[in-house]
Scaffold this motif. Structure first.
Motif, PDB file in Angstrom:
ATOM      1  N   UNK A 293       9.780  16.741  -0.284  1.00 22.99           N
ATOM      2  CA  UNK A 293       9.612  18.116  -0.743  1.00 22.99           C
ATOM      3  C   UNK A 293      10.667  18.564  -1.726  1.00 22.99           C
ATOM      4  N   UNK A 294      11.799  17.859  -1.818  1.00 19.12           N
ATOM      5  CA  UNK A 294      12.863  18.384  -2.646  1.00 19.12           C
ATOM      6  C   UNK A 294      13.530  17.418  -3.590  1.00 19.12           C
ATOM      7  N   UNK A 295      13.338  16.110  -3.429  1.00 21.15           N
ATOM      8  CA  UNK A 295      14.037  15.159  -4.270  1.00 21.15           C
ATOM      9  C   UNK A 295      13.488  15.076  -5.677  1.00 21.15           C
ATOM     10  N   UNK A 296      12.280  15.508  -5.871  1.00 19.96           N
ATOM     11  CA  UNK A 296      11.689  15.389  -7.191  1.00 19.96           C
ATOM     12  C   UNK A 296      10.912  14.105  -7.387  1.00 19.96           C
ATOM     13  N   UNK A 297      10.750  13.308  -6.313  1.00 18.60           N
ATOM     14  CA  UNK A 297      10.030  12.053  -6.446  1.00 18.60           C
ATOM     15  C   UNK A 297       8.574  12.151  -6.001  1.00 18.60           C
ATOM     16  N   UNK A 298       8.166  13.304  -5.565  1.00 17.84           N
ATOM     17  CA  UNK A 298       6.762  13.460  -5.184  1.00 17.84           C
ATOM     18  C   UNK A 298       5.909  13.352  -6.443  1.00 17.84           C
TER      19      UNK A 298
ATOM     20  N   UNK B 116       0.846  -1.188   0.000  1.00 18.82           N
ATOM     21  CA  UNK B 116       0.000   0.000   0.000  1.00 18.82           C
ATOM     22  C   UNK B 116       0.880   1.236   0.000  1.00 18.82           C
ATOM     23  N   UNK B 117       0.592   2.151  -0.907  1.00 19.59           N
ATOM     24  CA  UNK B 117       1.388   3.375  -1.005  1.00 19.59           C
ATOM     25  C   UNK B 117       0.751   4.493  -0.194  1.00 19.59           C
ATOM     26  N   UNK B 118       1.562   5.187   0.571  1.00 10.83           N
ATOM     27  CA  UNK B 118       1.117   6.364   1.314  1.00 10.83           C
ATOM     28  C   UNK B 118       1.993   7.550   0.908  1.00 10.83           C
ATOM     29  N   UNK B 119       1.497   8.430   0.042  1.00  7.90           N
ATOM     30  CA  UNK B 119       2.309   9.598  -0.311  1.00  7.90           C
ATOM     31  C   UNK B 119       2.364  10.574   0.855  1.00  7.90           C
ATOM     32  N   UNK B 120       3.501  11.235   0.992  1.00  2.99           N
ATOM     33  CA  UNK B 120       3.606  12.225   2.058  1.00  2.99           C
ATOM     34  C   UNK B 120       2.916  13.511   1.607  1.00  2.99           C
ATOM     35  N   UNK B 121       1.952  13.997   2.388  1.00  2.00           N
ATOM     36  CA  UNK B 121       1.210  15.206   1.989  1.00  2.00           C
ATOM     37  C   UNK B 121       1.942  16.482   2.404  1.00  2.00           C
ATOM     38  N   UNK B 122       2.043  17.409   1.480  1.00  3.63           N
ATOM     39  CA  UNK B 122       2.730  18.667   1.739  1.00  3.63           C
ATOM     40  C   UNK B 122       1.738  19.818   1.669  1.00  3.63           C
ATOM     41  N   UNK B 123       1.860  20.741   2.600  1.00  4.63           N
ATOM     42  CA  UNK B 123       1.003  21.924   2.606  1.00  4.63           C
ATOM     43  C   UNK B 123       1.508  22.968   1.639  1.00  4.63           C
ATOM     44  N   UNK B 124       0.730  24.031   1.425  1.00  7.35           N
ATOM     45  CA  UNK B 124       1.148  25.090   0.510  1.00  7.35           C
ATOM     46  C   UNK B 124       2.443  25.771   0.934  1.00  7.35           C
ATOM     47  N   UNK B 125       2.805  25.636   2.240  1.00  7.57           N
ATOM     48  CA  UNK B 125       4.052  26.223   2.726  1.00  7.57           C
ATOM     49  C   UNK B 125       5.231  25.259   2.585  1.00  7.57           C
ATOM     50  N   UNK B 126       4.994  24.124   1.877  1.00 12.41           N
ATOM     51  CA  UNK B 126       6.006  23.088   1.650  1.00 12.41           C
ATOM     52  C   UNK B 126       6.457  22.415   2.944  1.00 12.41           C
ATOM     53  N   UNK B 127       5.568  22.409   3.928  1.00  8.55           N
ATOM     54  CA  UNK B 127       5.819  21.691   5.173  1.00  8.55           C
ATOM     55  C   UNK B 127       4.951  20.432   5.182  1.00  8.55           C
ATOM     56  N   UNK B 128       5.472  19.382   5.795  1.00  7.49           N
ATOM     57  CA  UNK B 128       4.725  18.143   5.895  1.00  7.49           C
ATOM     58  C   UNK B 128       3.427  18.368   6.673  1.00  7.49           C
ATOM     59  N   UNK B 129       2.304  17.942   6.080  1.00 10.81           N
ATOM     60  CA  UNK B 129       1.005  18.022   6.767  1.00 10.81           C
ATOM     61  C   UNK B 129       0.934  16.792   7.676  1.00 10.81           C
ATOM     62  N   UNK B 130       1.564  16.919   8.842  1.00 14.56           N
ATOM     63  CA  UNK B 130       1.811  15.757   9.686  1.00 14.56           C
ATOM     64  C   UNK B 130       0.536  15.054  10.140  1.00 14.56           C
ATOM     65  N   UNK B 131      -0.478  15.811  10.521  1.00 17.15           N
ATOM     66  CA  UNK B 131      -1.698  15.176  11.004  1.00 17.15           C
ATOM     67  C   UNK B 131      -2.402  14.399   9.900  1.00 17.15           C
ATOM     68  N   UNK B 132      -2.422  14.956   8.694  1.00 16.10           N
ATOM     69  CA  UNK B 132      -3.017  14.251   7.544  1.00 16.10           C
ATOM     70  C   UNK B 132      -2.244  12.960   7.275  1.00 16.10           C
ATOM     71  N   UNK B 133      -0.926  13.060   7.325  1.00 20.23           N
ATOM     72  CA  UNK B 133      -0.076  11.902   7.083  1.00 20.23           C
ATOM     73  C   UNK B 133      -0.303  10.814   8.133  1.00 20.23           C
ATOM     74  N   UNK B 134      -0.341  11.207   9.409  1.00 19.22           N
ATOM     75  CA  UNK B 134      -0.561  10.231  10.475  1.00 19.22           C
ATOM     76  C   UNK B 134      -1.924   9.550  10.316  1.00 19.22           C
ATOM     77  N   UNK B 135      -2.941  10.333   9.966  1.00 14.60           N
ATOM     78  CA  UNK B 135      -4.285   9.786   9.786  1.00 14.60           C
ATOM     79  C   UNK B 135      -4.304   8.748   8.649  1.00 14.60           C
ATOM     80  N   UNK B 136      -3.606   9.069   7.563  1.00 10.32           N
ATOM     81  CA  UNK B 136      -3.562   8.166   6.410  1.00 10.32           C
ATOM     82  C   UNK B 136      -2.865   6.850   6.765  1.00 10.32           C
ATOM     83  N   UNK B 137      -1.734   6.929   7.432  1.00 10.79           N
ATOM     84  CA  UNK B 137      -0.996   5.720   7.808  1.00 10.79           C
ATOM     85  C   UNK B 137      -1.799   4.887   8.800  1.00 10.79           C
ATOM     86  N   UNK B 138      -2.439   5.546   9.783  1.00 10.28           N
ATOM     87  CA  UNK B 138      -3.271   4.813  10.752  1.00 10.28           C
ATOM     88  C   UNK B 138      -4.395   4.054  10.051  1.00 10.28           C
ATOM     89  N   UNK B 139      -5.024   4.688   9.064  1.00 12.55           N
ATOM     90  CA  UNK B 139      -6.133   4.059   8.341  1.00 12.55           C
ATOM     91  C   UNK B 139      -5.649   2.832   7.573  1.00 12.55           C
TER      92      UNK B 139
END
Length: 199
Positions: free
Chosen positions: A48-53, A10-33
């Motif tokens: 945020x920077x490798x180009x793999x998003x 199962x793939x879980x992409x890391x969610x980034x906010x408009x400020x390019x910061x990890x949306x940690x709560x969204x990410x935790x919720x997705x992984x928990x689900x």
């Protein structure tokens, strides 16, 4: 030859906010689900920077196109009686030995025996001679009438979403497979060789 263990990844992409910061709560919720649903093998991807998003606004299942499926079908209306609509398996990437195109074609022979409605797409970049060689090999294997070989694909998000199964047949050189991530973002199950960064 020993087989690798099979798993549901199962793939879980890391969610980034408009400020390019990890949306940690969204990410935790997705992984928990995902974990609560009983999956044990989770692939976390995207930075945020490798180009793999992966741009999930661009690569998404809703782009599935029946028009593309009909247009690309190398044998329209020629499925076996009762076989149902075509089942598309696709491989996308540059033509290079490590990408395993011959292995994809050999596997396609086995798949076609089990699924008479199977169709196969290879989309590659590179000289026309490579597409010609792949078509020749497919003919020799008896699946030439099931194979669609394309060059550079302009509408890649639509093509990916219109497949049924994504395939990576690489035998090496996959530190992180961007096309694999794009296939999963497009809603495809992914069948892949276990090389490099592919679990």
């Amino acid at each position: 030859m020993a087989r690798y263990p099979q798993t549901i990844l199962v793939a879980c992409p890391t969610p980034w906010g408009p400020d390019m910061q990890l949306a940690e709560e969204v990410f935790r919720r997705e992984v928990r689900a995902v974990l609560a649903a009983g999956y044990t093998d989770v692939y976390i991807f995207g930075t945020g920077g490798e180009g793999y998003a992966v741009d999930t606004a661009r690569f998404r299942p809703e782009l599935r196109s029946q028009a593309w499926r009909r247009q690309a079908d190398p044998r329209p209306g020629q499925g076996s009686a009762g076989a149902g609509e075509p089942l598309w398996f696709g491989m996308v990437g540059r033509y290079q030995r490590v990408k395993g195109h011959p292995f994809f074609l050999e596997a396609a022979v086995e798949v076609a025996r089990v699924y008479p409605q199977a169709r196969f797409l290879i989309a590659i970049t590179g000289a026309d001679i490579y597409r010609h060689l792949l078509r020749e090999r497919a003919e020799a294997l008896g699946i030439g009438d099931r194979l669609c070989v394309e060059g550079f694909v302009e509408n890649l998000p639509t093509v990916l979403a219109s497949l049924d199964v994504g395939v990576i047949a690489s035998v090496g050189s996959e530190g992180s497979s961007r096309i694999g991530l794009e296939m999963m973002a497009s809603g495809l199950p992914l069948v892949a060789t276990r090389v490099g960064g592919i679990p």
